[in-house]
Design an enzyme around this catalytic site. Sequence first.
Site, mmCIF file in Angstrom:
data_model
loop_
_atom_site.group_PDB
_atom_site.id
_atom_site.type_symbol
_atom_site.label_atom_id
_atom_site.label_comp_id
_atom_site.label_asym_id
_atom_site.label_seq_id
_atom_site.Cartn_x
_atom_site.Cartn_y
_atom_site.Cartn_z
ATOM 1 C CE LYS A 197 -2.521 -6.688 -11.215
ATOM 2 N NZ LYS A 197 -3.360 -5.508 -10.983
ATOM 3 C CB CYS A 220 6.544 1.871 0.334
ATOM 4 S SG CYS A 220 7.656 2.683 -0.820
ATOM 5 C CD GLU A 247 11.751 -2.329 -4.025
ATOM 6 O OE1 GLU A 247 11.463 -1.691 -2.990
ATOM 7 O OE2 GLU A 247 12.915 -2.540 -4.386
ATOM 8 C CD GLU A 274 2.752 -0.148 4.350
ATOM 9 O OE1 GLU A 274 2.224 -1.188 3.940
ATOM 10 O OE2 GLU A 274 3.621 0.475 3.717
HETATM 11 P P1 NAD Z 1 -1.396 -4.701 -3.016
HETATM 12 O O1 NAD Z 1 -0.380 -5.691 -2.569
HETATM 13 O O2 NAD Z 1 -2.783 -4.858 -2.553
HETATM 14 O O3 NAD Z 1 -1.457 -4.656 -4.616
HETATM 15 C C1 NAD Z 1 -0.304 -4.438 -5.414
HETATM 16 C C2 NAD Z 1 -0.538 -5.026 -6.791
HETATM 17 O O4 NAD Z 1 -0.665 -6.432 -6.654
HETATM 18 C C3 NAD Z 1 -1.797 -4.543 -7.489
HETATM 19 O O5 NAD Z 1 -1.536 -4.379 -8.863
HETATM 20 C C4 NAD Z 1 -2.772 -5.690 -7.256
HETATM 21 O O6 NAD Z 1 -3.770 -5.795 -8.238
HETATM 22 C C5 NAD Z 1 -1.839 -6.887 -7.308
HETATM 23 N N1 NAD Z 1 -2.309 -8.099 -6.631
HETATM 24 C C6 NAD Z 1 -3.209 -8.198 -5.621
HETATM 25 N N2 NAD Z 1 -3.387 -9.501 -5.291
HETATM 26 C C7 NAD Z 1 -2.573 -10.228 -6.086
HETATM 27 C C8 NAD Z 1 -2.291 -11.618 -6.218
HETATM 28 N N3 NAD Z 1 -2.898 -12.534 -5.459
HETATM 29 N N4 NAD Z 1 -1.371 -12.010 -7.140
HETATM 30 C C9 NAD Z 1 -0.741 -11.113 -7.916
HETATM 31 N N5 NAD Z 1 -0.984 -9.783 -7.853
HETATM 32 C C10 NAD Z 1 -1.876 -9.332 -6.935
HETATM 33 O O7 NAD Z 1 -0.794 -3.284 -2.619
HETATM 34 P P2 NAD Z 1 -1.411 -1.842 -2.895
HETATM 35 O O8 NAD Z 1 -2.525 -1.596 -1.960
HETATM 36 O O9 NAD Z 1 -1.632 -1.666 -4.342
HETATM 37 O O10 NAD Z 1 -0.164 -0.907 -2.522
HETATM 38 C C11 NAD Z 1 0.165 -0.553 -1.230
HETATM 39 C C12 NAD Z 1 1.333 -1.350 -0.729
HETATM 40 O O11 NAD Z 1 2.431 -1.247 -1.641
HETATM 41 C C13 NAD Z 1 1.869 -0.837 0.590
HETATM 42 O O12 NAD Z 1 2.140 -1.923 1.434
HETATM 43 C C14 NAD Z 1 3.153 -0.126 0.203
HETATM 44 O O13 NAD Z 1 4.089 -0.024 1.234
HETATM 45 C C15 NAD Z 1 3.625 -0.964 -0.930
HETATM 46 N N6 NAD Z 1 4.559 -0.226 -1.792
HETATM 47 C C16 NAD Z 1 5.886 -0.536 -1.740
HETATM 48 C C17 NAD Z 1 6.800 0.191 -2.500
HETATM 49 C C18 NAD Z 1 8.269 -0.131 -2.458
HETATM 50 O O14 NAD Z 1 8.984 0.324 -3.348
HETATM 51 N N7 NAD Z 1 8.747 -0.871 -1.473
HETATM 52 C C19 NAD Z 1 6.357 1.228 -3.323
HETATM 53 C C20 NAD Z 1 4.992 1.517 -3.362
HETATM 54 C C21 NAD Z 1 4.098 0.784 -2.588
#
Ligand code: NAD
Length: 500
Positions: free
Chosen positions: A193, A303, A269, A400
């Site tokens: 997804k 991130c 991650e 963050e």
């Molecule tokens: P998010 O957690 O809002 O969403 C990430 C994904 O999770 C999306 O596909 C979203 O639709 C899905 N999601 C949301 N609610 C969910 C639920 N209840 N159950 C299952 N899936 C759900 O994060 P974002 O805004 O998309 O991304 C930003 C974040 O990602 C930042 O905190 C960033 O640091 C982190 N990030 C981490 C890495 C890493 O490798 N550590 C890499 C990229 C981004």
Amino acid sequence: MPTTFSYDFKTEVYTKKLEFPTGVFINNEFTEGGSKTTIDVIDPRTGQVITQVDEATPADVERAVAAARKAFETTWGLNCPGVERGKLLYKLAEKMEEHFDDLAAVESLDNGKTFSWAKNADLNAAISCIRYYAGWADKNHGQTIETSEAKLAYTRHEPKGVCGQIIAWNFPLMLMAWKLGPALATGCSVVLKPSEWTPLTALMMASYIKEVGFPPGVVNILIGYGHTVGQRIAEHPDIDKISFTGSTLVGRKIQEAAAKSNLKDVTLELGGKSPNIVFDDADLEQAVSWSSHGIFWNHGQACCAGSRIFVQAGIYDRFLEEFTKKAAAIKLGDPFERDAYQGPQVSQIQYDRIMDYIASGKSQGATVHLGGERHGTEGFWIQPTIFTDTKPDMRIVREEIFGPVGVVIKFTDEEDVIRQANDTEYGLASAVFSRDIDRALKVAHRLQAGTAWVNCVNTLNASIPFGGFKQSGIGRELGEYALHSYTNVKAVHVNLGLKM
Ligand code: NAD
């Protein structure tokens, strides 16, 4: 009929009309979603709708899991030799190479990152990651273990099974490659997804996956919302492993859903608030350039962004002056302008979040040393922003921000900066700048983070593991380490003559 993307790019750097299907991708076919509804894809430059893609629903998760299970048990998994899986991954990398500019253009349109960075960073990283794991597909062996002459013991690295993979929007294609590479190399099948904010390049990849010959059901791609499709993937009883990239907040929900369902294996991650430490003896010009890249690359939507910049007192004034000049010179512009470095943030929600952090910094008494305002009158651009005179408990120091906003903090003492750097719930990355390699390494070893960069920032490679300490995550992506999270180790004991 499933939806289709059709867009005529007429830009300074890329001109082409692209068309591709954007339905729910299950069993190598594009279909409408269970509810026959769509999700709007927004252009971050204008806030206007670019296109619509079919919305997947929990019912589509059921279909996708069934397809992935069937593939795993028939055409994939232990039924497909590693060398064959590797061949398909190599072909996929070649297909991506063939469509290099197309993928970069769509990534740029969808996410707001510049076309040149999409090519130089995202595309190169994604392709080299797929190639790297293509190479591993027939090399991930177990061991034979000597115990006694009456026993033959060996281990097998067996694929975990059906994997749920949920990713963020900041590097859509690259994160997808980080997930697909090790999963497919080890023989797992996938229900993936992407973020509903940036679905387009994943759907281009769906067509390529089919074209190069992956059997139906090996990769299934669902564009849906987190609280519906994401939640269902996390709690699904027939998914054996989940790998998630996103916020710490949602990571917690994933782990909870996994624990409450079938105790599936979890890789997380998550977010970061990474320290970047510049000592007095650092090469000033290099430290300034890397630190600027550290926080402003990808508009701060990384991130591992070096968002807390600690600078030693002896170099602080000169660093701040040069760093400010560098940040002020960043060219904001349309992602398709030839020399633009920074495009718009990804969405209205992210724009509002970042502006809220900037407002909190101001109201909590920090000094806006540079920027701090919107750029332009439409879309989601934010000026590169530097805060000084911060206090350790301010939100802009602790949380963050995920935008082009850095805090610069003066320090004097080495022990004290290590303490401050580690004073965070996160532990994703860190950086140290010093010409004294003994000191740089000593400090790097004491930082509580999964990555420690010395005299550089944000340099990643498919062969080097990436992941977090503390609340930045569980498990590792990339490198040989990622293979472990997609395989179960089975120990086989063979009796060579021991009598009962
Ligand atoms: P998010 O957690 O809002 O969403 C990430 C994904 O999770 C999306 O596909 C979203 O639709 C899905 N999601 C949301 N609610 C969910 C639920 N209840 N159950 C299952 N899936 C759900 O994060 P974002 O805004 O998309 O991304 C930003 C974040 O990602 C930042 O905190 C960033 O640091 C982190 N990030 C981490 C890495 C890493 O490798 N550590 C890499 C990229 C981004």
